[in-house]
Design a protein around this motif. Structure first.
Motif, PDB file in Angstrom:
ATOM      1  N   LEU A  84      -0.791 -10.958   5.290  1.00 50.84           N
ATOM      2  CA  LEU A  84      -1.547  -9.601   5.429  1.00 50.84           C
ATOM      3  C   LEU A  84      -1.031  -8.600   4.217  1.00 50.84           C
ATOM      4  O   LEU A  84       0.289  -8.664   4.339  1.00 50.84           O
ATOM      5  CB  LEU A  84      -1.258  -9.008   6.722  1.00 50.84           C
ATOM      6  N   SER A  85      -1.719  -8.203   3.465  1.00 52.17           N
ATOM      7  CA  SER A  85      -1.246  -6.935   2.547  1.00 52.17           C
ATOM      8  C   SER A  85      -2.040  -5.758   2.732  1.00 52.17           C
ATOM      9  O   SER A  85      -3.281  -5.664   2.814  1.00 52.17           O
ATOM     10  CB  SER A  85      -1.782  -7.575   1.033  1.00 52.17           C
ATOM     11  N   VAL A  86      -1.479  -4.887   2.926  1.00 50.99           N
ATOM     12  CA  VAL A  86      -2.017  -3.401   3.267  1.00 50.99           C
ATOM     13  C   VAL A  86      -1.705  -2.232   2.227  1.00 50.99           C
ATOM     14  O   VAL A  86      -0.497  -2.265   1.887  1.00 50.99           O
ATOM     15  CB  VAL A  86      -1.364  -3.064   4.816  1.00 50.99           C
ATOM     16  N   LYS A  87      -2.641  -1.724   1.955  1.00 52.06           N
ATOM     17  CA  LYS A  87      -2.654  -0.636   1.094  1.00 52.06           C
ATOM     18  C   LYS A  87      -3.113   0.663   1.689  1.00 52.06           C
ATOM     19  O   LYS A  87      -4.180   0.680   2.060  1.00 52.06           O
ATOM     20  CB  LYS A  87      -3.352  -0.803  -0.175  1.00 52.06           C
ATOM     21  N   CYS A  88      -2.208   1.753   1.627  1.00 53.57           N
ATOM     22  CA  CYS A  88      -2.569   2.948   2.258  1.00 53.57           C
ATOM     23  C   CYS A  88      -1.775   4.031   1.486  1.00 53.57           C
ATOM     24  O   CYS A  88      -0.475   3.798   1.473  1.00 53.57           O
ATOM     25  CB  CYS A  88      -2.588   3.073   3.775  1.00 53.57           C
ATOM     26  N   ARG A  89      -2.487   5.292   1.491  1.00 54.16           N
ATOM     27  CA  ARG A  89      -1.748   6.283   0.840  1.00 54.16           C
ATOM     28  C   ARG A  89      -0.613   6.739   1.658  1.00 54.16           C
ATOM     29  O   ARG A  89       0.361   7.401   1.490  1.00 54.16           O
ATOM     30  CB  ARG A  89      -2.642   7.277   0.506  1.00 54.16           C
ATOM     31  N   ALA A  90      -0.973   6.673   3.051  1.00 52.53           N
ATOM     32  CA  ALA A  90      -0.096   6.956   3.912  1.00 52.53           C
ATOM     33  C   ALA A  90       0.897   5.703   4.388  1.00 52.53           C
ATOM     34  O   ALA A  90       0.497   5.028   5.382  1.00 52.53           O
ATOM     35  CB  ALA A  90      -0.433   7.789   5.246  1.00 52.53           C
ATOM     36  N   ALA A  91       2.023   5.556   3.597  1.00 55.91           N
ATOM     37  CA  ALA A  91       2.354   4.041   3.819  1.00 55.91           C
ATOM     38  C   ALA A  91       3.105   3.884   5.184  1.00 55.91           C
ATOM     39  O   ALA A  91       2.997   2.578   5.517  1.00 55.91           O
ATOM     40  CB  ALA A  91       3.703   4.047   2.814  1.00 55.91           C
ATOM     41  N   GLU A  92       3.395   4.713   5.826  1.00 55.00           N
ATOM     42  CA  GLU A  92       4.002   4.565   7.224  1.00 55.00           C
ATOM     43  C   GLU A  92       2.993   4.033   8.297  1.00 55.00           C
ATOM     44  O   GLU A  92       3.282   3.591   9.181  1.00 55.00           O
ATOM     45  CB  GLU A  92       4.791   5.818   7.869  1.00 55.00           C
ATOM     46  N   VAL A  93       1.636   4.112   7.898  1.00 58.99           N
ATOM     47  CA  VAL A  93       0.674   3.528   8.879  1.00 58.99           C
ATOM     48  C   VAL A  93       0.447   2.108   8.718  1.00 58.99           C
ATOM     49  O   VAL A  93       0.082   1.263   9.624  1.00 58.99           O
ATOM     50  CB  VAL A  93      -0.663   4.081   8.437  1.00 58.99           C
ATOM     51  N   SER A  94       1.131   1.518   7.513  1.00 61.11           N
ATOM     52  CA  SER A  94       0.826   0.100   7.332  1.00 61.11           C
ATOM     53  C   SER A  94       1.493  -0.860   8.512  1.00 61.11           C
ATOM     54  O   SER A  94       1.163  -1.790   8.936  1.00 61.11           O
ATOM     55  CB  SER A  94       1.496  -0.356   6.020  1.00 61.11           C
ATOM     56  N   GLN A  95       2.814  -0.253   8.971  1.00 62.75           N
ATOM     57  CA  GLN A  95       3.359  -1.235   9.945  1.00 62.75           C
ATOM     58  C   GLN A  95       2.706  -1.307  11.178  1.00 62.75           C
ATOM     59  O   GLN A  95       2.617  -2.267  11.825  1.00 62.75           O
ATOM     60  CB  GLN A  95       4.739  -0.560   9.921  1.00 62.75           C
ATOM     61  N   LEU A  96       2.109  -0.157  11.470  1.00 61.55           N
ATOM     62  CA  LEU A  96       1.134   0.120  12.904  1.00 61.55           C
ATOM     63  C   LEU A  96      -0.179  -0.654  12.545  1.00 61.55           C
ATOM     64  O   LEU A  96      -0.671  -1.366  13.496  1.00 61.55           O
ATOM     65  CB  LEU A  96       0.715   1.607  13.060  1.00 61.55           C
ATOM     66  N   VAL A  97      -0.548  -0.842  11.385  1.00 63.43           N
ATOM     67  CA  VAL A  97      -1.776  -1.642  11.168  1.00 63.43           C
ATOM     68  C   VAL A  97      -1.693  -3.127  11.432  1.00 63.43           C
ATOM     69  O   VAL A  97      -2.268  -3.756  12.090  1.00 63.43           O
ATOM     70  CB  VAL A  97      -2.389  -1.377   9.965  1.00 63.43           C
ATOM     71  N   HIS A  98      -0.292  -3.716  10.805  1.00 60.17           N
ATOM     72  CA  HIS A  98       0.330  -4.856  10.908  1.00 60.17           C
ATOM     73  C   HIS A  98       0.360  -5.213  12.526  1.00 60.17           C
ATOM     74  O   HIS A  98      -0.291  -6.126  12.910  1.00 60.17           O
ATOM     75  CB  HIS A  98       1.545  -5.124  10.251  1.00 60.17           C
ATOM     76  N   GLN A  99       0.820  -4.381  13.401  1.00 57.63           N
ATOM     77  CA  GLN A  99       0.980  -4.669  14.804  1.00 57.63           C
ATOM     78  C   GLN A  99      -0.520  -4.708  15.522  1.00 57.63           C
ATOM     79  O   GLN A  99      -0.815  -5.509  16.251  1.00 57.63           O
ATOM     80  CB  GLN A  99       1.618  -3.360  15.249  1.00 57.63           C
ATOM     81  N   CYS A 100      -1.286  -4.081  15.037  1.00 56.20           N
ATOM     82  CA  CYS A 100      -2.648  -4.260  15.361  1.00 56.20           C
ATOM     83  C   CYS A 100      -3.366  -5.627  15.228  1.00 56.20           C
ATOM     84  O   CYS A 100      -4.085  -6.088  15.940  1.00 56.20           O
ATOM     85  CB  CYS A 100      -3.619  -3.208  14.787  1.00 56.20           C
ATOM     86  N   TYR A 101      -3.071  -6.045  13.693  1.00 56.80           N
ATOM     87  CA  TYR A 101      -3.580  -7.279  13.501  1.00 56.80           C
ATOM     88  C   TYR A 101      -2.847  -8.456  14.195  1.00 56.80           C
ATOM     89  O   TYR A 101      -3.887  -9.314  14.801  1.00 56.80           O
ATOM     90  CB  TYR A 101      -3.359  -7.547  12.122  1.00 56.80           C
ATOM     91  N   GLU A 102      -1.669  -8.353  14.574  1.00 53.61           N
ATOM     92  CA  GLU A 102      -1.201  -9.313  15.572  1.00 53.61           C
ATOM     93  C   GLU A 102      -1.633  -9.313  16.904  1.00 53.61           C
ATOM     94  O   GLU A 102      -2.005 -10.196  17.578  1.00 53.61           O
ATOM     95  CB  GLU A 102       0.515  -8.772  15.682  1.00 53.61           C
ATOM     96  N   MET A 103      -1.757  -8.099  17.413  1.00 48.79           N
ATOM     97  CA  MET A 103      -2.370  -7.940  18.853  1.00 48.79           C
ATOM     98  C   MET A 103      -3.897  -8.318  18.672  1.00 48.79           C
ATOM     99  O   MET A 103      -4.227  -9.242  19.744  1.00 48.79           O
ATOM    100  CB  MET A 103      -2.384  -6.409  19.166  1.00 48.79           C
ATOM    101  N   VAL A 104      -4.704  -7.958  17.798  1.00 51.66           N
ATOM    102  CA  VAL A 104      -5.971  -8.570  17.868  1.00 51.66           C
ATOM    103  C   VAL A 104      -6.133 -10.017  17.680  1.00 51.66           C
ATOM    104  O   VAL A 104      -7.160 -10.547  18.481  1.00 51.66           O
ATOM    105  CB  VAL A 104      -6.894  -7.854  17.049  1.00 51.66           C
ATOM    106  N   LEU A 105      -5.784 -10.435  16.590  1.00 51.67           N
ATOM    107  CA  LEU A 105      -5.690 -11.787  16.340  1.00 51.67           C
ATOM    108  C   LEU A 105      -5.129 -12.919  17.271  1.00 51.67           C
ATOM    109  O   LEU A 105      -5.634 -13.991  17.415  1.00 51.67           O
ATOM    110  CB  LEU A 105      -5.139 -12.232  15.168  1.00 51.67           C
ATOM    111  N   LYS A 106      -4.147 -12.409  18.127  1.00 50.85           N
ATOM    112  CA  LYS A 106      -3.487 -13.286  19.094  1.00 50.85           C
ATOM    113  C   LYS A 106      -3.918 -13.073  20.544  1.00 50.85           C
ATOM    114  O   LYS A 106      -3.333 -13.721  21.548  1.00 50.85           O
ATOM    115  CB  LYS A 106      -2.021 -13.068  18.862  1.00 50.85           C
ATOM    116  N   ASN A 107      -5.043 -12.194  20.811  1.00 48.43           N
ATOM    117  CA  ASN A 107      -5.289 -11.847  22.188  1.00 48.43           C
ATOM    118  C   ASN A 107      -6.893 -12.274  22.394  1.00 48.43           C
ATOM    119  O   ASN A 107      -7.562 -11.980  21.418  1.00 48.43           O
ATOM    120  CB  ASN A 107      -4.911 -10.626  22.705  1.00 48.43           C
TER     121      ASN A 107
END
Lengths: 240, 20
Positions: free
Chosen positions: A217-240
């Motif tokens: 997963l590669s995430v580009k966002c101007r608000a860089a601190e959002v990226s980690q939370l987006v990663h958590q969502c991918y984990e949650m959505v893809l594994k449930n």
């Protein structure tokens, strides 16, 4: 849902946010959901004290994305000892903003006839993913180029056994939109966009290789601190 | 023509990411 039916966004099971021993017998568990474009805090209130509880109200501290109750807490009747009541509290995103640590932290105050109680909880950032988050392809390409490489965050998502089309469909249920898909050297590359309620855009590249349960997963966002939370969502959505 | 150009641009992006 059955075959071909949209199953909707994944909702985390309720967890205990306020144990009864810290709130004179009031236990609160809850979760967050986005249903038909409306954010909800879903709550269970249990009276573990020996007297009736009444006069409930809720208030949020300022938070990163301006979450605020969109109405009063609807506790229909006084809550008797050993009784549980469940409710959905609709939320708006136009409340006062203050950056929190972590970014998705929410401080809540609940009052009843006995006292005022405070707790913190964290919401999945996916509740802020709006329905019109599909970016124009041209804009995506320009934005991707425009965000410097050192603002790109990369993550591995392990133990994922969906193919790229199934992953794409599941992510779309959570308002993560696939704009383009390319296959290079046996890897499916999905280019995806997300828009948050406050207008922040997130651009994603998801690499899926047939037979390899680890996604990149590669995430580009101007608000860089959002990226980690987006990663958590991918984990949650893809594994449930 | 624009659509073709965008298709091509995504192919180039994917290619450059896989084989930089």
């Amino acid at each position: 849902g059955g075959v071909g039916m949209p199953t909707g966004a994944y909702v985390v099971p309720k967890t205990i946010w306020l144990p009864a021993m810290k709130a004179k017998g009031l236990e609160i568990s809850g979760t967050f959901a986005r249903r038909a474009g409306v954010l909800h805090m879903e709550l269970s209130l249990t009276n573990k004290a020996m007297s009736v509880m009444s006069d409930f109200a809720v208030q949020f501290n300022r938070n990163s994305f301006g979450l605020a109750p969109a109405g009063p807490l609807q506790v229909v009747a006084p809550l008797n000892p050993n009784q549980t009541t469940e409710m959905g509290l609709p939320l708006s995103t136009v409340g006062p903003v203050m950056k929190m640590e972590p970014l998705n932290n929410l401080q809540v105050a609940v009052k009843n006839n006995i006292d005022v109680f405070y707790f913190s909880c964290q919401y999945p950032i996916s509740i802020l993913f709006v329905e019109d988050g599909k970016m124009e392809r041209q804009v995506f390409l320009a934005t991707w180029k425009d965000i410097p490489n050192d603002s790109e965050a990369q993550y591995q998502i392990k133990d994922c056994h969906l193919n790229s089309d199934a992953a794409s469909a599941r992510l779309q249920s959570s308002n993560i939109f696939t704009i383009a898909k390319r296959t290079v050297d046996g890897q499916d590359m999905l280019y995806q966009s997300i828009k948050l309620t406050n207008g922040i855009w997130v651009l994603v590249e998801l690499r899926v290789q047939t037979g390899n349960p680890t996604y990149m997963l590669s995430v580009k966002c101007r608000a860089a601190e959002v990226s980690q939370l987006v990663h958590q969502c991918y984990e949650m959505v893809l594994k449930n | 023509e624009l659509e073709d150009g965008l298709d091509e641009a995504f192919s180039r992006l994917a290619e450059s990411r896989t084989n930089p």
